[in-house]
Design an enzyme around this catalytic site. Structure first.
Site: not given
Ligand code: SDX
Length: 431
Positions: A308, A366
């Site tokens: 998140h 989720d």
């Molecule tokens: C919702 O914003 C809100 O409030 C949203 C929400 C709401 O109520 O409105 O809470 C609802 O959207 C919840 C999130 C649902 N999405 C998912 O579950 C999809 C999977 N999660 C991700 O794609 C990710 O965690 C996000 C999009 C939710 C957040 O992404 P960020 O903040 O941009 O973080 P990032 O992509 O920069 O990740 C940081 C690191 C990265 O690694 P590095 O590049 O630093 O090496 O963490 C890794 C990412 O690759 N990473 C994951 C991961 N999520 C982040 N690695 C594996 N699996 C994951 N799920």
């Protein structure tokens, strides 16, 4: 509690600019950079807005480190246990919990707006039966602005109010109609003798051929899911609604924009993607394979329902939903659900793995919601529409707050331009 800063000084090539520091009720201080470009001739750069406050708001507060979520100051855990969705709608829109009379009046007004104009049924006929219900909802909600002409003027408080009532009341009807349409079953009209959650289940699962009894366990679980998804500060879809609203677009167009943004798998589409992922994993013994893929930078796979932007601790909604999944599936006699087992073991393994621990990746809202929705009888395609109808009150509350904000102006970010400098046109003969 963040320390109270007083001033911020930005020095660029020896020239210093003092920037005011604004103080929140709770949370980090904010450096006010509104005069930065005019006086410093520079922009700030913050793709994804990881360090940027786009507005003032009094609606929802999230402490990502502690895993706190407050709706108008009330912890989500208390509202989930003691309140119900329509009371939460009143709270989010008006800022205070309603008296008994205020709640009765609010519920009566919502109930009186749950039906759609009969002609809107024809909008559905233009879609393929196998359309994703989110496509249908984006289309039908946007098309409401072609219908409800007496609630389009955003400068008229009474029209803003009736538009808000209509959308809170009608989104469940529209979502249920999208579901029925995908099944080839007749639309089911709302019933004024049922409460909000029971009415939605009735419109989704009853058929004219036989009586339908709303299971109170499912109605309570449905209401809980609505409450947990109602608002969440300045997330992507809420920011979309605010940006659309800042241009003066009508309320239906703004909410349709929010629905479109929520659909993405990185946002509200994650509940559908998460359950599909859990199904693909299938059994507990295949979890290590997927954990390895999630950690592999060359593999685009991510653990859906994990991570998140704000929460660097457990999403408090995930904790409530994890318990609700146990309760609901247990009461339905399917507590040994394989998907739930995979989810719990996946969570356990991930939270012991340094990759997830170091990156502070925890289950989000989720991760467990889909397991409950599937047990209630919804197909995965209906998961995000349910998120959208739940979040409609949050979008509307934030939209109204934006319109009443004295600082409100059209949102217009700038950019870091990395394209070609000015150059003269080259005739094709010379290329
Ligand atoms: C919702 O914003 C809100 O409030 C949203 C929400 C709401 O109520 O409105 O809470 C609802 O959207 C919840 C999130 C649902 N999405 C998912 O579950 C999809 C999977 N999660 C991700 O794609 C990710 O965690 C996000 C999009 C939710 C957040 O992404 P960020 O903040 O941009 O973080 P990032 O992509 O920069 O990740 C940081 C690191 C990265 O690694 P590095 O590049 O630093 O090496 O963490 C890794 C990412 O690759 N990473 C994951 C991961 N999520 C982040 N690695 C594996 N699996 C994951 N799920």
């Amino acid at each position: 509690m963040a320390t109270k800063h007083t001033t911020a000084t930005l020095t660029i090539d020896g020239k210093s600019l003092d920037l005011p520091v604004l103080h929140p009720t709770i949370g980090p201080d904010v450096v006010d950079i509104r005069k930065l470009y005019a006086e410093g001739d520079v922009f700030t750069f913050d793709p994804g807005f990881t360090s940027t406050a786009a507005c003032e708001s009094a609606i929802t507060y999230i402490d990502g480190d502690k895993g706190d979520l407050l709706y108008r100051g009330y912890p989500i855990e208390q509202l989930a246990e003691k309140s119900h969705y329509l009371e939460v709608c009143y709270l989010l829109m008006n800022g205070e919990l309603p008296s008994r009379l205020q709640m009765e009046d609010f519920e009566r007004r919502i109930t009186r707006h749950t039906m759609l104009h009969e002609q809107i049924h024809y909008f559905f006929r233009g879609f393929r039966r196998d359309s994703h219900p989110m496509a249908t909802m984006v289309g039908v909600v946007g098309a409401m602005s072609a219908f409800y002409h007496d609630s389009l003027d955003i400068n008229d408080p009474s029209q803003r109010e009736i538009a808000a009532m209509r959308m809170i009341a009608k989104l469940p009807t529209i979502a249920a109609m999208a579901y029925k349409y995908s099944l080839g079953q007749p639309f089911v009209y709302p019933r004024n003798d049922l409460d909000y959650a029971a009415n939605f289940l009735h419109m989704c699962f009853s058929v004219p051929a036989e009586p339908y009894h709303v299971d109170p366990i499912l109605a309570r679980a449905m209401d809980l899911i609505f409450t947990l998804h109602a608002d969440h500060e300045q997330n992507a879809s809420t920011s979309t609604v605010r940006l659309a609203g800042s241009s003066g677009a009508n309320p239906f167009a703004c909410i349709a924009a929010g629905i479109a943004c929520l659909w993405g798998p990185a946002h509200g589409g994650a509940n559908q993607a998460c359950l599909e992922m859990l199904r693909e994993i299938g059994t507990v013994d295949r979890i290590p394979e997927y954990i390895a893929r999630a950690k592999d930078k060359t593999d685009p796979f991510r653990l859906m329902g994990f991570g998140h932007r704000v929460y660097k601790n457990f999403d408090p909604r995930a904790k409530v939903l994890k318990k609700a999944a146990d309760d609901v599936l247990g009461l339905l006699g399917i507590g040994d659900n394989e998907t739930l087992k995979v989810a719990k073991e996946l969570e356990r393994i991930a939270l012991e793995d340094p990759y997830f621990v170091d990156k502070k990746l925890y289950p989000n809202v989720d991760f467990y919601s889909g397991i409950i929705l599937e047990a209630m009888g919804f197909p995965t395609a209906m998961f995000t529409p349910i998120f959208a109808l739940s979040r409609t009150v949050g979008w509307i509350s934030q939209w109204r707050e934006m319109l009443n904000d004295k600082n409100q102006k059209i949102g217009r970010p700038r950019q870091l331009y990395i394209g070609a400098p000015m150059r003269d046109y080259v005739p094709v003969e010379a290329r």
